[in-house]
Structure formats: C-alpha cells, structure tokens
Design a protein around this motif. Structure first.
Motif, PDB file in Angstrom:
ATOM      1  N   TYR A  10      51.425  54.584  41.943  1.00 34.10           N
ATOM      2  CA  TYR A  10      50.624  53.680  41.107  1.00 34.10           C
ATOM      3  C   TYR A  10      51.323  53.219  39.838  1.00 34.10           C
ATOM      4  O   TYR A  10      50.762  52.405  39.095  1.00 34.10           O
ATOM      5  CB  TYR A  10      49.292  54.350  40.755  1.00 34.10           C
ATOM      6  CG  TYR A  10      48.504  54.753  41.968  1.00 34.10           C
ATOM      7  CD1 TYR A  10      48.099  53.817  42.915  1.00 34.10           C
ATOM      8  CD2 TYR A  10      48.176  56.091  42.205  1.00 34.10           C
ATOM      9  CE1 TYR A  10      47.389  54.190  44.047  1.00 34.10           C
ATOM     10  CE2 TYR A  10      47.471  56.469  43.328  1.00 34.10           C
ATOM     11  CZ  TYR A  10      47.077  55.514  44.242  1.00 34.10           C
ATOM     12  OH  TYR A  10      46.383  55.880  45.357  1.00 34.10           O
TER      13      TYR A  10
ATOM     14  N   THR B 131      49.135  54.997  36.506  1.00 36.55           N
ATOM     15  CA  THR B 131      49.098  56.439  36.308  1.00 36.55           C
ATOM     16  C   THR B 131      49.474  56.806  34.883  1.00 36.55           C
ATOM     17  O   THR B 131      48.860  57.679  34.270  1.00 36.55           O
ATOM     18  CB  THR B 131      50.056  57.138  37.291  1.00 36.55           C
ATOM     19  OG1 THR B 131      49.869  56.605  38.596  1.00 36.55           O
ATOM     20  CG2 THR B 131      49.815  58.636  37.321  1.00 36.55           C
TER      21      THR B 131
ATOM     22  N   GLN C 296      46.552  56.664  32.228  1.00 34.59           N
ATOM     23  CA  GLN C 296      45.286  57.265  32.620  1.00 34.59           C
ATOM     24  C   GLN C 296      44.934  58.543  31.865  1.00 34.59           C
ATOM     25  O   GLN C 296      44.192  59.375  32.394  1.00 34.59           O
ATOM     26  CB  GLN C 296      45.297  57.552  34.119  1.00 34.59           C
ATOM     27  CG  GLN C 296      45.083  56.332  34.989  1.00 34.59           C
ATOM     28  CD  GLN C 296      43.658  55.823  34.942  1.00 34.59           C
ATOM     29  OE1 GLN C 296      42.733  56.540  34.612  1.00 34.59           O
ATOM     30  NE2 GLN C 296      43.487  54.545  35.245  1.00 34.59           N
TER      31      GLN C 296
ATOM     32  N   TRP D 283      42.121  52.394  39.089  1.00 31.37           N
ATOM     33  CA  TRP D 283      42.438  53.038  40.362  1.00 31.37           C
ATOM     34  C   TRP D 283      41.903  52.181  41.514  1.00 31.37           C
ATOM     35  O   TRP D 283      40.809  51.631  41.423  1.00 31.37           O
ATOM     36  CB  TRP D 283      41.800  54.420  40.448  1.00 31.37           C
ATOM     37  CG  TRP D 283      42.329  55.461  39.503  1.00 31.37           C
ATOM     38  CD1 TRP D 283      41.620  56.114  38.546  1.00 31.37           C
ATOM     39  CD2 TRP D 283      43.658  55.984  39.430  1.00 31.37           C
ATOM     40  NE1 TRP D 283      42.424  57.012  37.877  1.00 31.37           N
ATOM     41  CE2 TRP D 283      43.687  56.954  38.413  1.00 31.37           C
ATOM     42  CE3 TRP D 283      44.837  55.720  40.147  1.00 31.37           C
ATOM     43  CZ2 TRP D 283      44.830  57.667  38.081  1.00 31.37           C
ATOM     44  CZ3 TRP D 283      45.988  56.437  39.811  1.00 31.37           C
ATOM     45  CH2 TRP D 283      45.975  57.390  38.787  1.00 31.37           C
TER      46      TRP D 283
END
Length: 363
Positions: free
Chosen positions: A112, A116, A119, A178
C-alpha cells in the motif's frame, strides 16, 4: 444480556516533548516479563501504538472500570521506559511512523505504499455478542446508517502533522484510504456476507479476512459483531458511552431482524457521505439523519439515536447513562473539542498532548 468488549489503541508519547515514541516493543516485553500469560496488551502496526482489549462485560460500570485500569497499567508500563500513553486518535505533533517488525506489516507497507506510512491513527473497536452469523448479518444490515453518529460522538483527532485538519475525526478520513474500509452494501444473509469477504480476499488486494475493514463486521475470533467507526476516546467515560450506544444499536437491530422489519436501503455512496459529514462536523454542526440522509443539527440526530434505541437501553439499565452522556457531550464537547480548547488556551500542541495525557487516565 449481550456482553460488550472494547479494544483501544493508545499513542505512546514522550512526556516532555509530547512527540510519539516508538516504544511499543519494549513496553510489550515489560508486560510479558511482569505477567508471562498476559493477553491484554498487543502489538499494532506502528511502534508508537499500544493496543489493549477488555474482557467481555455485561455491566457498563464494570467495563468503565476495566478501561481505566488498562489505561493506567499501560501508563505504568510505559513510564518504566521513559514514555507515557495518550488516548489520542491522531498525533497533534508531526511524526514519522515506524513499523513493527512483523511479516504481515511488511507486506502491508510494500502493498500500500504511502497509505501505510500515513496510517498512525488510533481507533476504538466495540465487540457486541451475537447468537449466530445469521443474526450478526441481520444486525450489520440494520445498524449501518447509524454508525456515523458514533463517529461524531467519539471524534478525537482534529490535528494532523502539526496542523488543524478542520475535521473533528480526521482519523476516520485517513482510515478510509484502505481499499476495504468504509460502509458496505446490504448483505441480506450470512452466506452472501461470507461470499463477499471471500471474493475480496481472492482479488489479492488484501491479504486475508482480517483485512476486511468494514465499518462493522463479523469478528473472526469471537461470536460478536465488531463496530469499528470510533476514534479512541479521550475520556474513558466517552468510550463507555460509545459501547452502551453500540450495544443498544445491536440489540435494537436484532429485534427488528427477528420481527422481519426490512433494513433502510441507502446506497453505499450516500452512507459514505454520512460518515464524511460526521468526521467533518463532529458535534458542532449538522449530521445526516440516519433514516432520511438529510442534514439535521447534531443534537437532533443524537436525540433520534436515543429514541431509536430507548427500549434496548432501558432493558440493560443504560438509559440514564446514555442520556446523561449525550447531554454532557453536547454541553462540554467531545475529544476534538477539548483538544481545540486546549490549543486555544495554550497555543501549544505540546501542551495539548500533555493535557490529553492527564485526561487519558481519568475515570
């Protein structure tokens, strides 16, 4: 009576600077040394985060006591390593997250990319017991339009990378990046739910069923519905309020399912907009009415939530707790409001973190 358990993600911070500290592995090692069999504290994606899970509880007073106890124990373990914990859903100060050493997390970082790395956010997941997957799916279909109200109640992430995001819950907007996150369509049956989950895993975009990040889902490890829309709440009392409202929503939905009442069939797009509105406004503006999806003042929508769940709240003895909790939040504000008040008073994001550390361990 349905049991309720709560998972909270806490931010590890330096008590002097207020900056996040990547000390999770050391804190977990200390916890394991003190109690080799402990299963309360867990590793999360980032080294600056520490997660704990309560036991299933029937009484909200017991749940509240356990949340406070776990927060204090997390702070005690962290203090031995020169840091502390804050119930902040995002770091007010700039941070560069560090990944925990874990093959799963490395896969996520490679898959990702920048999503990522962006996050580092802390949520609160509420587990409410259900009797079967069929009942659970019937509940998921009937709570989905009410879940943005819980985001508004719990909102506790106004600052992002040293700036005011102008959102009450910016965590929820970051989380929405996501690929599997957000509201889901109506499932109608457990078979269709599990088929959709299997199809999502089969795409290869996610690693496994644990990465299906619906706003609410059937839990993998427990016979529960897991509601995942809340920020970690600054005050333990707000977390208890969210848990009480979540249980009441689940019980109300289960009764509607048993009575054969059809769920409100709003599309994913408008439902996603209700989540955005809640994240943007919190309790200081309009929310979208869960039935009509038209704007209404937050106070009216929270009143509608209490009315919708009144019988279930009364049956569990939580009605007074819920009414007083909603009144208190509308009067005093949620975590996002408190953070902004702290910043207005001090002009310092460091002092915001310090003030939130103090509030984290309060009852």
């Amino acid at each position: 009576m349905r049991t309720v358990g709560v998972e909270e993600e806490l931010l590890l911070v330096d008590p002097e600077s207020g900056e996040p500290k990547a000390s999770a592995a050391a804190v977990l090692a200390r916890a394991a040394l003190a109690d080799p069999g402990q299963d309360v504290f867990e590793k999360e994606l980032y080294g600056q985060m520490l997660e704990f899970a309560t036991r299933p509880q029937s009484e909200m007073a017991d749940l509240g006591e356990e949340i406070v106890r776990c927060r204090k124990e997390a702070a005690r373990l962290a203090a031995d390593l020169g840091c502390t914990v804050a119930a902040l859903a995002s770091s007010p100060l700039p941070v560069s997250p560090s990944f925990s050493a874990n093959p799963r997390y490395r896969w996520m970082a490679e898959q990702y990319g920048i999503t990522t790395r962006d996050q580092l956010v802390c949520g609160c997941h509420v587990h409410v017991s259900v009797e079967s997957d069929e009942e659970g799916v019937g509940i998921l279909d009937r709570v989905r339009t009410w879940l943005p109200v819980l985001t508004a109640v719990s909102a506790n992430s106004p600052f992002w990378q040293g700036r005011d995001s102008e959102y009450a819950s910016y965590r929820s907007r970051v989380w929405a990046r996501w690929p599997s996150a957000g509201p889901a369509e109506l499932f109608r049956s457990a078979e269709r739910y599990h088929r959709l989950v299997a199809d999502m895993v089969a795409t290869g975009v996610i690693l496994d069923e644990g990465m299906v990040y619906f706003d609410a889902r059937l839990a993998q490890r427990y016979p529960t519905v897991e509601i995942r829309v809340a920020d970690v709440c600054l005050r333990a009392g707000t977390a208890v309020l969210v848990a009480a409202l979540a249980r009441a929503l689940v019980e109300t939905a289960a009764r509607e399912w048993r009575d054969g009442r059809e769920p409100v069939d709003h599309g994913v797009g408008p439902t996603r907009m209700a989540g955005w509105r809640a994240a943007r406004s919190g309790l200081r503006g309009d929310l979208l009415d869960p039935v009509t999806l038209r704007p209404r003042p937050a106070e009216e929508v929270l009143t509608a939530l209490l009315d919708h769940t009144r019988d279930a709240l009364a049956d569990t003895g939580d009605l007074e707790l819920a009414e007083e909790g909603v009144h208190r939040l509308l009067r005093d504000g949620n975590g996002a409001d408190e953070q902004r008040h702290l910043y207005a008073d001090t002009g310092s994001l460091r002092d915001v973190v310090t003030g939130c550390v103090q509030r984290t361990q309060a009852a």
